[in-house]
Each structure stands twice: as structure tokens, then as C-alpha cells.
Design a protein around this motif. Sequence first.
Motif, short mmCIF file in Angstrom:
data_model
loop_
_atom_site.label_atom_id
_atom_site.label_comp_id
_atom_site.label_asym_id
_atom_site.label_seq_id
_atom_site.Cartn_x
_atom_site.Cartn_y
_atom_site.Cartn_z
N VAL A 45 0.83 -1.21 0.00
CA VAL A 45 0.00 0.00 0.00
C VAL A 45 0.86 1.26 0.00
N VAL A 46 1.86 1.28 0.87
CA VAL A 46 2.75 2.44 0.94
C VAL A 46 3.57 2.55 -0.34
N SER A 47 3.94 1.42 -0.90
CA SER A 47 4.74 1.41 -2.13
C SER A 47 4.01 2.09 -3.29
N LEU A 48 2.68 1.92 -3.34
CA LEU A 48 1.90 2.49 -4.45
C LEU A 48 1.21 3.81 -4.10
N ALA A 49 1.44 4.32 -2.91
CA ALA A 49 0.72 5.51 -2.44
C ALA A 49 0.85 6.68 -3.42
N VAL A 89 2.10 6.70 -6.76
CA VAL A 89 1.77 6.45 -8.17
C VAL A 89 0.29 6.18 -8.39
N CYS A 90 -0.39 5.63 -7.36
CA CYS A 90 -1.83 5.35 -7.50
C CYS A 90 -2.69 6.39 -6.78
N ASP A 91 -2.06 7.46 -6.30
CA ASP A 91 -2.79 8.54 -5.64
C ASP A 91 -3.62 8.00 -4.47
N ILE A 92 -2.95 7.23 -3.63
CA ILE A 92 -3.61 6.58 -2.50
C ILE A 92 -3.48 7.44 -1.25
N ARG A 93 -4.56 7.49 -0.50
CA ARG A 93 -4.53 8.13 0.81
C ARG A 93 -4.58 7.03 1.87
N ILE A 94 -3.55 6.98 2.70
CA ILE A 94 -3.43 5.95 3.72
C ILE A 94 -4.04 6.47 5.02
N ASN A 95 -4.89 5.66 5.64
CA ASN A 95 -5.51 6.13 6.88
C ASN A 95 -4.49 6.22 8.01
N ASP A 96 -4.83 6.99 9.04
CA ASP A 96 -3.88 7.28 10.12
C ASP A 96 -3.44 6.03 10.86
N ALA A 97 -4.36 5.10 11.08
CA ALA A 97 -4.02 3.87 11.80
C ALA A 97 -2.97 3.07 11.02
N THR A 98 -3.14 2.98 9.71
CA THR A 98 -2.19 2.25 8.88
C THR A 98 -0.84 2.94 8.87
N SER A 99 -0.85 4.27 8.79
CA SER A 99 0.41 5.02 8.80
C SER A 99 1.19 4.75 10.08
N GLY A 100 0.49 4.74 11.20
CA GLY A 100 1.15 4.47 12.48
C GLY A 100 1.69 3.06 12.56
N TYR A 136 9.55 -4.29 -4.37
CA TYR A 136 9.99 -4.53 -5.75
C TYR A 136 8.88 -5.19 -6.56
N GLU A 137 8.25 -6.22 -6.01
CA GLU A 137 7.20 -6.93 -6.74
C GLU A 137 5.99 -6.04 -7.01
N THR A 138 5.64 -5.22 -6.03
CA THR A 138 4.50 -4.32 -6.21
C THR A 138 4.77 -3.28 -7.29
N GLN A 139 5.97 -2.70 -7.24
CA GLN A 139 6.34 -1.71 -8.25
C GLN A 139 6.42 -2.34 -9.65
N THR A 140 6.93 -3.55 -9.71
CA THR A 140 7.03 -4.25 -10.99
C THR A 140 5.64 -4.51 -11.58
N ALA A 141 4.71 -4.93 -10.75
CA ALA A 141 3.34 -5.18 -11.22
C ALA A 141 2.69 -3.89 -11.71
N TYR A 142 2.93 -2.80 -10.97
CA TYR A 142 2.38 -1.52 -11.37
C TYR A 142 2.95 -1.07 -12.73
N PHE A 150 -5.58 -1.11 -12.77
CA PHE A 150 -4.72 -1.74 -11.77
C PHE A 150 -4.85 -1.04 -10.42
N CYS A 151 -4.76 0.29 -10.43
CA CYS A 151 -4.84 1.04 -9.18
C CYS A 151 -6.22 0.91 -8.53
N LYS A 152 -7.25 0.94 -9.36
CA LYS A 152 -8.61 0.81 -8.83
C LYS A 152 -8.79 -0.55 -8.15
N ASP A 153 -8.34 -1.62 -8.80
CA ASP A 153 -8.45 -2.96 -8.22
C ASP A 153 -7.61 -3.07 -6.95
N PHE A 154 -6.43 -2.46 -6.98
CA PHE A 154 -5.54 -2.53 -5.83
C PHE A 154 -6.16 -1.84 -4.62
#
Length: 216
Positions: free
Chosen positions: A61-65, A67-78, A102-108, A120-124
Motif C-alpha cells: 500500500v505504501v509502495s503504491l501511495a 503512483v496510484c494517488d492513494i490516501r493511507i488512513n492514520d491507523a495504517t500510517s502508524g 519490488y514486486e508491487t512496483q514491478t506489477a504496477y 490496476f490502481c482501482k483494483d488494488f
Amino acid sequence: MLNPFFRAGRFWVAVASCSVIEGMSPMNRCLAAFAIAISLFTPIAHANDALEAKVRAYVPVVSLAKVCDIRINDATSGDHRAMLEAAKSDPDANKLAYRLHYETQTAYIKARDGGQRVAFCKDFITANSKYAKARFTAVVEGHMSDVSTSVQKAIAHNVCGAPPVKLSKADWKPYALIKKMLQTEQKLAKENAETNGWNVNEETTAVTEQFCAAMR
């Protein structure tokens, strides 16, 4: 799961211990050594399994934050920060984190180069909704909590095809501001798509879909 080499290492610790327990038959010495090895390593095994679960959950999740315009919730960030600290003292977890990144970035990259970035980002994001959501959806949800129900329904009608609703005079200003926010995001999506060679229609449509997802 623990690294197979790590598990094998425990086996050789136990075997080596067979020869150092005096006063027992060879078989009993080996059984005692294995019992000692299990008692020593079982708590650590549970700790590593828990750490591995966190690495597998948070690293992609953090790896794609970005490039996929992801917002990570506070609990996950902590939890992610705590996981990184714990991984520093666990070579297996550290290696796993690097491999998952590496695998996540490669798939993206494969999806992006194949013209499937948005899908891809929507499904992820859908698959990881417990930890993250599309950034714009989260932003819109925040704004929606500050406006009247009439404004929300009017926006849903105008943008998402919901039934029409009448606005009061006081509602027109917040309605216009939210519409402007959507237009700005669509413009940015268009510019990013043109700059990066992405499908413009897919990128702008994704923004609208994120917007409408926040209306539900």
C-alpha cells in the motif's frame, strides 16, 4: 511464514546440541536438544509471523501511495512506522519488505506500460480498502461532511446522475466550490495523463468515479 533457511538454522542448532548434553543416551540427548530449541524459538516464531503479516499488509500500500494517488488512513500510517522499526532488527522481515516493494512496483509498471494503470490502481485500492482509499475520494468525503444534505444531493445529481434536488440561496456558494474542486482535479488528471502518456479519458473518468464514490 519464516524464511526456510532460518527454520533450517534452528534444526542445525538442535543437532549440534545433541553432543553437548552429558549423561544421556544419544537418542535422549537429541530429543532434549530439540525440546530446548522449540522452547527457545517458539515465542520468536509467533512474533515473526505477526511481523510478516504486517509487512505483507502495509508495504504494498505504501509502495503504491504516490503512483496510484492513494490516501493511507492514520491507523495504517502508524502501524507502518512501527513495522519499519521492528523490521530493522529482523533480517527476514527486512528482506521481505524489500521484495514486496519490488514486486508491487514491478506489477504496477507492467500494468502502466500495458495501458492498464487506472484499472490496476482501482483494483488494488479495492483489495486494500481496509488500509487505504483513493486520495480524492477521501478529500471529497471530508468536504461533504461540511455541507448540507441538499448540496450533497445536488452534486450527486449534477455529476453522478442522481435524482434532481432544489438548492436554497445559501447552498449555491458551497455547491459551486465543490464543483470547482472537481473541475480542478479533472484538469490535473488530464495534465498528468498528457505528461506521462496515459489515457486521458481513463484518468479523468477515474477522478469522477472517485468523486461519486464519496457521494454514496
